[in-house]
Design a protein around this motif. Structure first.
Motif, mmCIF file in Angstrom:
data_model
loop_
_atom_site.group_PDB
_atom_site.id
_atom_site.type_symbol
_atom_site.label_atom_id
_atom_site.label_comp_id
_atom_site.label_asym_id
_atom_site.label_seq_id
_atom_site.Cartn_x
_atom_site.Cartn_y
_atom_site.Cartn_z
ATOM 1 N N SER A 53 -37.086 -29.667 48.810
ATOM 2 C CA SER A 53 -35.957 -30.371 48.185
ATOM 3 C C SER A 53 -35.140 -29.454 47.272
ATOM 4 O O SER A 53 -33.906 -29.500 47.286
ATOM 5 N N THR A 54 -35.814 -28.599 46.487
ATOM 6 C CA THR A 54 -35.050 -27.784 45.522
ATOM 7 C C THR A 54 -34.280 -26.672 46.240
ATOM 8 O O THR A 54 -33.146 -26.363 45.889
ATOM 9 N N MET A 55 -34.912 -26.111 47.284
ATOM 10 C CA MET A 55 -34.192 -25.087 48.061
ATOM 11 C C MET A 55 -33.032 -25.740 48.816
ATOM 12 O O MET A 55 -31.923 -25.186 48.877
ATOM 13 N N GLY A 56 -33.298 -26.929 49.368
ATOM 14 C CA GLY A 56 -32.253 -27.661 50.088
ATOM 15 C C GLY A 56 -31.102 -28.026 49.161
ATOM 16 O O GLY A 56 -29.924 -27.945 49.543
ATOM 17 N N LEU A 57 -31.442 -28.414 47.933
ATOM 18 C CA LEU A 57 -30.412 -28.761 46.950
ATOM 19 C C LEU A 57 -29.514 -27.556 46.658
ATOM 20 O O LEU A 57 -28.277 -27.679 46.600
ATOM 21 N N ALA A 58 -30.142 -26.396 46.491
ATOM 22 C CA ALA A 58 -29.363 -25.180 46.187
ATOM 23 C C ALA A 58 -28.391 -24.877 47.341
ATOM 24 O O ALA A 58 -27.219 -24.537 47.108
ATOM 25 N N ALA A 59 -28.895 -25.001 48.585
ATOM 26 C CA ALA A 59 -28.017 -24.747 49.746
ATOM 27 C C ALA A 59 -26.923 -25.811 49.826
ATOM 28 O O ALA A 59 -25.756 -25.507 50.133
ATOM 29 N N ALA A 60 -27.290 -27.053 49.535
ATOM 30 C CA ALA A 60 -26.338 -28.169 49.624
ATOM 31 C C ALA A 60 -25.173 -27.979 48.642
ATOM 32 O O ALA A 60 -24.004 -28.192 48.990
ATOM 33 N N LYS A 61 -25.503 -27.573 47.413
ATOM 34 C CA LYS A 61 -24.441 -27.383 46.405
ATOM 35 C C LYS A 61 -23.441 -26.333 46.877
ATOM 36 O O LYS A 61 -22.224 -26.480 46.698
ATOM 37 N N LYS A 62 -23.971 -25.261 47.479
ATOM 38 C CA LYS A 62 -23.077 -24.201 47.969
ATOM 39 C C LYS A 62 -22.206 -24.715 49.118
ATOM 40 O O LYS A 62 -21.025 -24.381 49.205
ATOM 41 N N ALA A 63 -22.795 -25.511 50.007
ATOM 42 C CA ALA A 63 -22.025 -26.027 51.154
ATOM 43 C C ALA A 63 -20.922 -26.977 50.676
ATOM 44 O O ALA A 63 -19.790 -26.943 51.181
ATOM 45 N N ILE A 64 -21.251 -27.816 49.694
ATOM 46 C CA ILE A 64 -20.268 -28.780 49.174
ATOM 47 C C ILE A 64 -19.106 -28.026 48.513
ATOM 48 O O ILE A 64 -17.932 -28.337 48.707
ATOM 49 N N ASP A 65 -19.475 -26.991 47.755
ATOM 50 C CA ASP A 65 -18.486 -26.133 47.108
ATOM 51 C C ASP A 65 -17.589 -25.438 48.133
ATOM 52 O O ASP A 65 -16.368 -25.422 48.012
ATOM 53 N N ASP A 66 -18.255 -24.894 49.156
ATOM 54 C CA ASP A 66 -17.540 -24.175 50.216
ATOM 55 C C ASP A 66 -16.558 -25.108 50.942
ATOM 56 O O ASP A 66 -15.489 -24.682 51.394
ATOM 57 N N ALA A 67 -16.927 -26.393 51.023
ATOM 58 C CA ALA A 67 -16.059 -27.380 51.683
ATOM 59 C C ALA A 67 -14.938 -27.843 50.746
ATOM 60 O O ALA A 67 -14.129 -28.692 51.124
ATOM 61 N N GLN A 68 -14.930 -27.290 49.532
ATOM 62 C CA GLN A 68 -13.966 -27.681 48.490
ATOM 63 C C GLN A 68 -14.055 -29.177 48.210
ATOM 64 O O GLN A 68 -13.049 -29.882 48.121
ATOM 65 N N LYS A 69 -15.308 -29.635 48.117
ATOM 66 C CA LYS A 69 -15.546 -31.033 47.794
ATOM 67 C C LYS A 69 -16.456 -31.100 46.580
ATOM 68 O O LYS A 69 -16.969 -30.066 46.117
ATOM 69 N N ILE A 70 -16.648 -32.315 46.084
ATOM 70 C CA ILE A 70 -17.607 -32.543 45.004
ATOM 71 C C ILE A 70 -18.711 -33.437 45.553
ATOM 72 O O ILE A 70 -18.517 -34.117 46.569
ATOM 73 N N PRO A 71 -19.904 -33.426 44.931
ATOM 74 C CA PRO A 71 -21.014 -34.224 45.475
ATOM 75 C C PRO A 71 -20.621 -35.672 45.754
ATOM 76 O O PRO A 71 -21.054 -36.262 46.750
#
Ligand code: ACO
Length: 329
Positions: A53-71
């Motif tokens: 979960s914590t590794m997935g969260l770190a990757a998820a935050k980067k992907a959301i950022d890269d998509a120029q979106k917010i959680p």
């Protein structure tokens, strides 16, 4: 009809490195054997306080950022993993809570093919209008199910996570075709026998090391190449494309020999168009490997406008799949 796109990607690799030379001190093996048979030089291992979960969260935050979106833009989370934090609740729910958002969240288990299965589900969800921005997370702490006294498996696997956001709106990689397959008759060839309802944890199951992954590697190897190739050909046929229309191949990073054998079947692609450096650096990270490879390829800026990338994966089940995406900058 508008097409689903991968509009952002991210990945996370733990810092701790386990080299082939470290493994030489743990089991009877050699750097030469591992490199020749697998192409792996080193792999990453999660720390004790790092989880799927914590590794997935770190990757998820980067992907959301890269998509120029917010959680808060994410309205559905799919997690592909065979090493969830718990059997339940789902790792997807843990990531949802950590992101501080609402909406459905669920785990999906298709072993190493999980990223491609996830793409198929996310594409359907956004194209039928059910959700707008689906977050796919593929994350594995394989070190938690690897027996570090078994040389046939401990040299192969590593930990890591990848994520992407799938949406109709925005620039990115259009998901043109996804094809999936499975064949349960081979379930025993790659299996975690203990811990499920068939063999719940007992002293006996622990003594028999049933909570560690077991793999008949050479059997898996044969099926992997055949099924990955046929899944790619199904996608090509679906889109009425020729082999020569493919610009990049990202195979599941399971083993360099599998990647090489597959690349030979798509021989118009030069060596640098077949992604294979991820296996060398990180080992086999199961569901995460394609997402990690895609994230690194995109960040290197090598994929040109309108180029087509093929993903293909194979894993326990057996499961397999392929997808063709086009870069729409
Ligand atoms: N070091 C030295 N010798 C070894 C090691 C090692 N680390 N591991 C195995 N050997 C020995 C074996 O004991 C065997 O010895 P023997 O001939 O005396 O019995 C010999 O090497 C050959 O063993 P094989 O298992 O036939 O080796 P192979 O060439 O098949 O390589 C490997 C093994 C790397 C695991 C390979 O089969 C492979 O990568 N398979 C595919 C894995 C895969 O794609 N998995 C799917 C995804 S994973 C998922 O879904 C979780």
């Amino acid at each position: 009809m508008k097409q689903a796109k991968i509009v952002g990607t991210g990945s996370y690799l733990p810092q701790k490195i386990l080299t082939n030379f470290d493994l030489q001190n743990m089991v009877e093996t050699s750097d030469e054997w591992i490199v020749t048979r697998t192409g792996i030089h080193e792999r990453r291992l999660a720390q004790e306080n790092e989880f799927t979960s914590t590794m997935g969260l770190a990757a998820a935050k980067k992907a959301i950022d890269d998509a120029q979106k917010i959680p808060q833009d994410i309205d559905c989370i799919i997690v592909a993993t065979l090493t969830p934090d718990y059997i339940f609740p789902s790792t997807a729910c843990l990531i949802q809570h950590a992101l501080g958002i609402n909406g459905p969240a669920f785990d999906m288990q298709a072993a190493c093919s999980g990223y491609i299965y996830g793409l198929s589900i996310a594409k359907a969800f956004v194209e039928n209008g059910q959700y707008k921005n689906v977050l796919i997370v593929a994350s594995e702490k394989l070190s938690s199910i690897v027996d570090y006294s078994d040389r046939t498996t401990c040299v192969v696997f590593g930990d890591g996570a990848a994520a992407c956001v799938v949406s109709l709106e925005g620039k990115g990689l259009s998901i043109d075709s996804v094809k999936l397959g499975a064949s349960g008759e081979y379930a025993d060839l790659l299996i975690l026998p203990g811990g499920g309802c068939r063999h719940p944890a007992t002293h006996e199951t622990v003594d028999q090391k049933m909570h560690y992954l077991r793999m008949k590697g050479n059997e898996v190897f044969k099926h992997a190449i055949r099924n990955m190739e046929s899944a790619v050909r199904e996608c090509l046929a679906d889109l009425h494309l020729e082999e020569s229309n493919i610009d990049w191949l990202i195979p599941h990073q399971a083993n360099k020999r599998i990647i090489d054998a597959l690349a030979k079947r798509f021989s118009h692609l030069s060596e640098e168009k077949v992604v294979q450096n991820v296996i060398s650096k990180y080992g086999n990270t199961s569901a995460s490997s394609i997402g990690i490879a895609l994230d690194e390829l995109r960040k290197e800026g090598k994929v040109q406008h309108h180029e087509k990338i093929v993903f293909t994966a194979f894993g326990a089940g057996f499961t397999w799949g392929a997808a063709i995406v086009t870069n729409q900058k």
